[in-house]
Design a protein around this motif. Structure first.
Motif, PDB file in Angstrom:
ATOM      1  N   THR A  94      -6.111 -18.005  12.706  1.00 35.33           N
ATOM      2  CA  THR A  94      -6.533 -17.433  11.424  1.00 35.33           C
ATOM      3  C   THR A  94      -7.928 -16.810  11.475  1.00 35.33           C
ATOM      4  O   THR A  94      -8.437 -16.371  10.454  1.00 35.33           O
ATOM      5  N   ALA A  95      -8.531 -16.783  12.644  1.00 32.96           N
ATOM      6  CA  ALA A  95      -9.868 -16.198  12.806  1.00 32.96           C
ATOM      7  C   ALA A  95      -9.757 -14.858  13.533  1.00 32.96           C
ATOM      8  O   ALA A  95      -8.803 -14.624  14.280  1.00 32.96           O
ATOM      9  N   PRO A  96     -10.736 -13.977  13.352  1.00 30.75           N
ATOM     10  CA  PRO A  96     -10.688 -12.668  14.015  1.00 30.75           C
ATOM     11  C   PRO A  96     -10.632 -12.785  15.532  1.00 30.75           C
ATOM     12  O   PRO A  96     -11.194 -13.704  16.119  1.00 30.75           O
ATOM     13  N   GLY A  97      -9.958 -11.827  16.150  1.00 33.66           N
ATOM     14  CA  GLY A  97      -9.961 -11.695  17.600  1.00 33.66           C
ATOM     15  C   GLY A  97     -10.988 -10.647  17.989  1.00 33.66           C
ATOM     16  O   GLY A  97     -11.379  -9.803  17.176  1.00 33.66           O
ATOM     17  N   VAL A  98     -11.423 -10.706  19.227  1.00 32.20           N
ATOM     18  CA  VAL A  98     -12.421  -9.759  19.721  1.00 32.20           C
ATOM     19  C   VAL A  98     -11.854  -9.059  20.956  1.00 32.20           C
ATOM     20  O   VAL A  98     -11.352  -9.710  21.868  1.00 32.20           O
ATOM     21  N   LEU A  99     -11.939  -7.735  20.959  1.00 26.17           N
ATOM     22  CA  LEU A  99     -11.562  -6.926  22.115  1.00 26.17           C
ATOM     23  C   LEU A  99     -12.828  -6.331  22.718  1.00 26.17           C
ATOM     24  O   LEU A  99     -13.659  -5.773  21.991  1.00 26.17           O
ATOM     25  N   LYS A 100     -12.955  -6.453  24.052  1.00 23.13           N
ATOM     26  CA  LYS A 100     -14.104  -5.893  24.764  1.00 23.13           C
ATOM     27  C   LYS A 100     -13.607  -5.226  26.043  1.00 23.13           C
ATOM     28  O   LYS A 100     -12.742  -5.767  26.724  1.00 23.13           O
ATOM     29  N   PRO A 101     -14.155  -4.078  26.391  1.00 24.04           N
ATOM     30  CA  PRO A 101     -13.796  -3.461  27.667  1.00 24.04           C
ATOM     31  C   PRO A 101     -14.499  -4.193  28.811  1.00 24.04           C
ATOM     32  O   PRO A 101     -15.661  -4.579  28.680  1.00 24.04           O
ATOM     33  N   VAL A 102     -13.806  -4.379  29.910  1.00 25.84           N
ATOM     34  CA  VAL A 102     -14.410  -5.006  31.089  1.00 25.84           C
ATOM     35  C   VAL A 102     -15.313  -3.987  31.762  1.00 25.84           C
ATOM     36  O   VAL A 102     -14.914  -2.848  32.012  1.00 25.84           O
ATOM     37  N   GLY A 103     -16.559  -4.380  32.015  1.00 21.30           N
ATOM     38  CA  GLY A 103     -17.501  -3.527  32.725  1.00 21.30           C
ATOM     39  C   GLY A 103     -18.268  -2.547  31.864  1.00 21.30           C
ATOM     40  O   GLY A 103     -19.052  -1.759  32.374  1.00 21.30           O
ATOM     41  N   GLU A 152     -20.747  -2.508  28.628  1.00 21.27           N
ATOM     42  CA  GLU A 152     -21.522  -3.299  27.675  1.00 21.27           C
ATOM     43  C   GLU A 152     -21.702  -2.536  26.365  1.00 21.27           C
ATOM     44  O   GLU A 152     -21.670  -1.312  26.336  1.00 21.27           O
ATOM     45  N   GLY A 153     -21.890  -3.261  25.295  1.00 24.60           N
ATOM     46  CA  GLY A 153     -22.240  -2.647  24.030  1.00 24.60           C
ATOM     47  C   GLY A 153     -21.072  -2.262  23.142  1.00 24.60           C
ATOM     48  O   GLY A 153     -21.280  -1.674  22.079  1.00 24.60           O
ATOM     49  N   PHE A 154     -19.833  -2.566  23.542  1.00 26.62           N
ATOM     50  CA  PHE A 154     -18.684  -2.255  22.695  1.00 26.62           C
ATOM     51  C   PHE A 154     -17.945  -3.548  22.394  1.00 26.62           C
ATOM     52  O   PHE A 154     -17.516  -4.258  23.303  1.00 26.62           O
ATOM     53  N   THR A 155     -17.788  -3.851  21.120  1.00 26.13           N
ATOM     54  CA  THR A 155     -17.026  -5.010  20.677  1.00 26.13           C
ATOM     55  C   THR A 155     -16.175  -4.569  19.498  1.00 26.13           C
ATOM     56  O   THR A 155     -16.689  -3.970  18.548  1.00 26.13           O
ATOM     57  N   HIS A 156     -14.880  -4.851  19.571  1.00 32.26           N
ATOM     58  CA  HIS A 156     -13.978  -4.504  18.472  1.00 32.26           C
ATOM     59  C   HIS A 156     -13.457  -5.792  17.859  1.00 32.26           C
ATOM     60  O   HIS A 156     -12.848  -6.611  18.544  1.00 32.26           O
ATOM     61  N   LEU A 157     -13.691  -5.969  16.578  1.00 32.83           N
ATOM     62  CA  LEU A 157     -13.224  -7.131  15.840  1.00 32.83           C
ATOM     63  C   LEU A 157     -11.898  -6.770  15.192  1.00 32.83           C
ATOM     64  O   LEU A 157     -11.794  -5.734  14.530  1.00 32.83           O
ATOM     65  N   ILE A 158     -10.880  -7.595  15.390  1.00 30.07           N
ATOM     66  CA  ILE A 158      -9.569  -7.326  14.800  1.00 30.07           C
ATOM     67  C   ILE A 158      -9.115  -8.561  14.032  1.00 30.07           C
ATOM     68  O   ILE A 158      -9.135  -9.676  14.559  1.00 30.07           O
ATOM     69  N   MET A 159      -8.772  -8.344  12.782  1.00 30.65           N
ATOM     70  CA  MET A 159      -8.378  -9.449  11.912  1.00 30.65           C
ATOM     71  C   MET A 159      -6.922  -9.832  12.175  1.00 30.65           C
ATOM     72  O   MET A 159      -6.071  -8.964  12.372  1.00 30.65           O
ATOM     73  N   PRO A 160      -6.631 -11.125  12.159  1.00 33.11           N
ATOM     74  CA  PRO A 160      -5.261 -11.572  12.400  1.00 33.11           C
ATOM     75  C   PRO A 160      -4.394 -11.426  11.151  1.00 33.11           C
ATOM     76  O   PRO A 160      -4.915 -11.278  10.044  1.00 33.11           O
ATOM     77  N   MET A 161      -3.108 -11.474  11.359  1.00 32.89           N
ATOM     78  CA  MET A 161      -2.125 -11.446  10.265  1.00 32.89           C
ATOM     79  C   MET A 161      -1.552 -12.852  10.140  1.00 32.89           C
ATOM     80  O   MET A 161      -1.352 -13.540  11.136  1.00 32.89           O
ATOM     81  N   ARG A 162      -1.278 -13.246   8.923  1.00 35.46           N
ATOM     82  CA  ARG A 162      -0.593 -14.520   8.694  1.00 35.46           C
ATOM     83  C   ARG A 162       0.889 -14.339   8.877  1.00 35.46           C
ATOM     84  O   ARG A 162       1.471 -13.415   8.310  1.00 35.46           O
ATOM     85  N   VAL A 163       1.500 -15.213   9.654  1.00 38.06           N
ATOM     86  CA  VAL A 163       2.926 -15.141   9.911  1.00 38.06           C
ATOM     87  C   VAL A 163       3.554 -16.433   9.425  1.00 38.06           C
ATOM     88  O   VAL A 163       3.129 -17.519   9.824  1.00 38.06           O
ATOM     89  N   THR A 164       4.555 -16.307   8.564  1.00 35.48           N
ATOM     90  CA  THR A 164       5.269 -17.503   8.123  1.00 35.48           C
ATOM     91  C   THR A 164       6.537 -17.625   8.948  1.00 35.48           C
ATOM     92  O   THR A 164       7.209 -16.651   9.237  1.00 35.48           O
ATOM     93  N   ARG A 165       6.829 -18.855   9.342  1.00 39.36           N
ATOM     94  CA  ARG A 165       8.012 -19.065  10.187  1.00 39.36           C
ATOM     95  C   ARG A 165       8.994 -19.958   9.502  1.00 39.36           C
ATOM     96  O   ARG A 165       8.765 -20.802   8.789  1.00 39.36           O
TER      97      ARG A 165
END
Length: 132
Positions: free
Chosen positions: A108-117, A119-132
């Protein structure tokens, strides 16, 4: 202060080939079309801290189900988290690195995407709630 939104630690960390990940997300988005456009990610660490795999799942009442498996390097705990396929594909599409890092803490917390190698780029992506 946007810095307080970016997680400073992670429980699960995966290093993924960006091109393979992007292609898998785009295929999954075909099946994820609809109200939420959700793609579920299942990150599983390998044996003795080496290797691991990422499973992408999406479903549509009209189209059917999709499941893709990618061999990736996963550190930490197993994690199941869902994201909007469109937002994930857009983020992966602008990155130019060969590999990307996906870091998560809880579903339920944001994920972070970063390129390897790169520096200086961070992308925050919010999760979706999934009901099962």
């Amino acid at each position: 202060n946007y810095q307080q939104l970016i997680p400073t630690s992670w429980k699960t960390r995966a290093v993924v080939n960006r091109t393979e990940f992007l292609k898998a997300v785009r295929r999954a988005s075909i099946f994820a079309q609809g109200d939420a456009n959700v793609v579920a990610l299942d990150l599983q660490p390998g044996q003795d801290g080496h290797g691991g795999h990422l499973t992408l799942r999406s479903t549509s009442i009209d189209v059917g189900d999709n499941e893709e498996h990618l061999e990736v390097a996963v550190e930490g705990e197993a994690m199941q988290i869902a994201f909007c396929a469109r937002y994930l594909a857009e983020a992966l599409g602008v990155l130019k690195a060969e590999q990307v890092i996906l870091e998560t803490t809880i579903a339920t917390a944001p994920g972070v995407l970063k390129p390897v190698g790169i520096e200086g780029f961070t992308h925050l992506i919010m999760p979706m709630r999934v009901t099962r």
